[in-house]
Design an enzyme around this catalytic site. Structure first.
Site: not given
Ligand code: BES
Ligand code: ZN
Ligand code: MN
Length: 496
Positions: A279, A349, A353
């Protein structure tokens, strides 16, 4: 803080402070009218002079009123009488707690349950006030060298109900409201703790304590247990971290022996750096909150334990970190989930899931009445619904409606989004049964479609709490949501 229930006329009460509601346009709540009559029209005069307009949450502390037995009077604005609802009540209770805390007041008798709200009883409003007051007093100062003293003087809050006959049901609701408030506090504390303290091992040990205190059964599956079960999707995430993954299971046996349980599954990523698909660094600290789904399950299990809710409920919290490392998942890696379905990990990331799918397969063994998973799953859900509603997805309309209604009643709302096959098709992989991402569009929906592939054997709902579990900015911190929604949902199921 101690709470009590009482009934009686406002002008006759002793104590450090009485709290009554004043609507806009000088309309007075029943208890404000009683005090007004006893005090020669004092409140009416204050309204006329504009000392209090009655705007929602406005407060006016009157240090001494000679005609009253109590030492102080706090007027709190209730907005326009026609618009009065549970959101107004929530704002008033928070404003009241702020005013009492900053005034250094030791105890108060509050007359806020008397104002009617459609579809609620006095007891419902007492529950709501107790939960809100507990939350309003919340602070997280355990990692500061000096304790935050604000509100430390407040020792007792007495909630007044209109009739003597309201007292018995109100006492039960008070206990329930406090239990939910404490469950939210637990969820908030766990959420606010940093990743170096709140690890999967720490969560597991807290889960043991909670279960022990509430006569619940606890089991922690270690990585070798998970390997035996074939949970390679889950284990592929924890391989990139030095902290071992834990699968926490708490069983609350409040129902009949043979009754199928409701299973709650909460995402417990104690830190999500994204893994190799790392990230950006801005606000990455907030990924310590990526275990808030798991924390909400633990908070809910504690609350229903304290209530001794007559229902069978199982809480499952898969917990891991997601970090970049030589053993971490790489984009393009293919893993086999416990269900036998293979997954191409196109973005490391999208790890939530991966740990959830194996936990959802594990849930099958309970032959559940319903399964609800709770996860800070997608940034896309934050874009769709912001901080106001959790995203709701379900393969069963009745279950979805139950959760929506529980959210409304507890003021911890959710909003339903679709699970159509049109979206599911976005998960297609050239190399495995599915990819773990579905492209740019509708990220919250494709994440839910991914989970739906693992929940075909039972009634299931998914709550994406990425926008509701914590606040950012100046008020950064965990909210304790959706413990309120989950408790209300389970209470309704138990007809409690
Ligand atoms: N934990 C994050 C989701 C998240 C991101 C929650 C920002 C709150 C604020 C999750 O694990 C994640 O990183 N999801 C990605 C998915 C994508 C790679 C398809 C996301 O939402 O960017
Ligand atoms: Zn996450
Ligand atoms: Mn993530």
């Amino acid at each position: 803080m101690e709470y009590g229930i009482k009934s009686g006329s406002a002008d006759k009460q002793r104590g450090a402070c009485l709290v009554v509601a004043v609507f806009e346009d000088a309309e007075l709540s029943p208890s404000a009218q009683v005090i007004d009559a006893a005090c020669d029209g004092l409140i009416t005069t204050l309204c006329k002079h504009g000392d209090i307009e009655g705007k929602t949450g406005q407060t006016l502390l009157i240090p001494r009123v000679p005609e009253l037995q109590a030492e102080r009077l706090l007027l709190v604005g209730a907005g326009k009488q026609a618009d009065y609802d549970s959101k107004t009540l929530q704002k008033m209770v928070s404003a009241t707690m702020r005013a009492l805390s900053s005034g250094g007041i030791k105890n108060a008798g509050i007359f806020l349950a008397e104002n009617r709200i459609d579809g609620t009883t006095v007891a419902d409003r007492v529950q709501h006030i107790a939960t809100t007051a507990t939350n309003a007093l919340y602070k997280f100062d355990q990692l500061k060298s000096e304790a935050d003293k604000n509100g430390a003087n407040l020792k007792k809050l007495t909630l007044f109900v209109p009739e003597r006959g309201d007292m018995k049901p109100a006492r039960v609701s008070l206990d329930t409201g406090e239990a939910i408030g404490r469950g939210m506090k637990l969820a908030r504390d766990l959420g606010n703790l940093p990743g170096n303290i709140c690890t999967p091992t720490y969560l597991a040990s807290r889960a043991r304590d909670i279960a022990k205190q509430n006569d619940q059964k606890v089991r922690i599956l270690e990585e070798k247990d998970m390997a035996d079960l074939g949970m390679d999707a889950l284990l592929s995430v924890s391989r990139g971290s030095r902290q071992p993954a834990k699968l926490i299971i708490i069983e609350h046996k409040g129902g009949k022996k043979k009754d199928p349980p409701v299973v709650l599954v909460g995402k417990g990523l104690t830190f999500d750096a994204g893994g190799i698909s790392i990230k950006p660094s801005a606000a990455m600290d907030e990924m310590k909150f990526d275990m808030c789904g798991g924390a909400s399950v633990l908070g809910t299990m504690q609350a229903i334990g304290e209530m001794q809710l007559p229902l069978n409920v199982v809480g499952i919290v898969p917990s891991s970190e997601n970090l970049p490392d030589g053993a971490a998942n790489k984009p393009g890696d293919i893993v086999t989930s416990m269900s036998g379905q293979t997954i191409e990990i196109l973005n490391t990331d999208a790890e939530g899931r991966l740990i959830l799918c194996d936990s959802l397969t594990y849930a099958e063994r309970y032959k559940p009445a319903a399964v609800v998973d709770i996860a800070t799953l997608t940034g896309a859900c934050v874009i769709a619904l912001g901080a106001h509603a959790s995203g709701l997805f379900s393969n069963n309309d009745d279950l979805a409606d139950e959760l929506l209604a529980a959210g409304e009643a507890s003021r911890d709302r959710a909003w339903r989004l679709p699970l159509w096959s049109d979206y599911d098709e976005q998960l297609k992989s050239n190399f495995a049964d599915m990819a773990n991402i579905g492209g740019r569009g509708a990220g919250a929906v494709t994440a839910a479609c991914f989970l739906a592939r693992y929940t075909k054997k039972y009634d299931w709902a998914h709550l994406d709490i990425a926008g509701t579990a914590w606040l950012s900015g100046g008020e950064k911190g965990s909210t304790g949501r959706p413990v309120g929604l989950l408790c209300q949902f389970l209470m309704n199921r138990a007809e409690f």
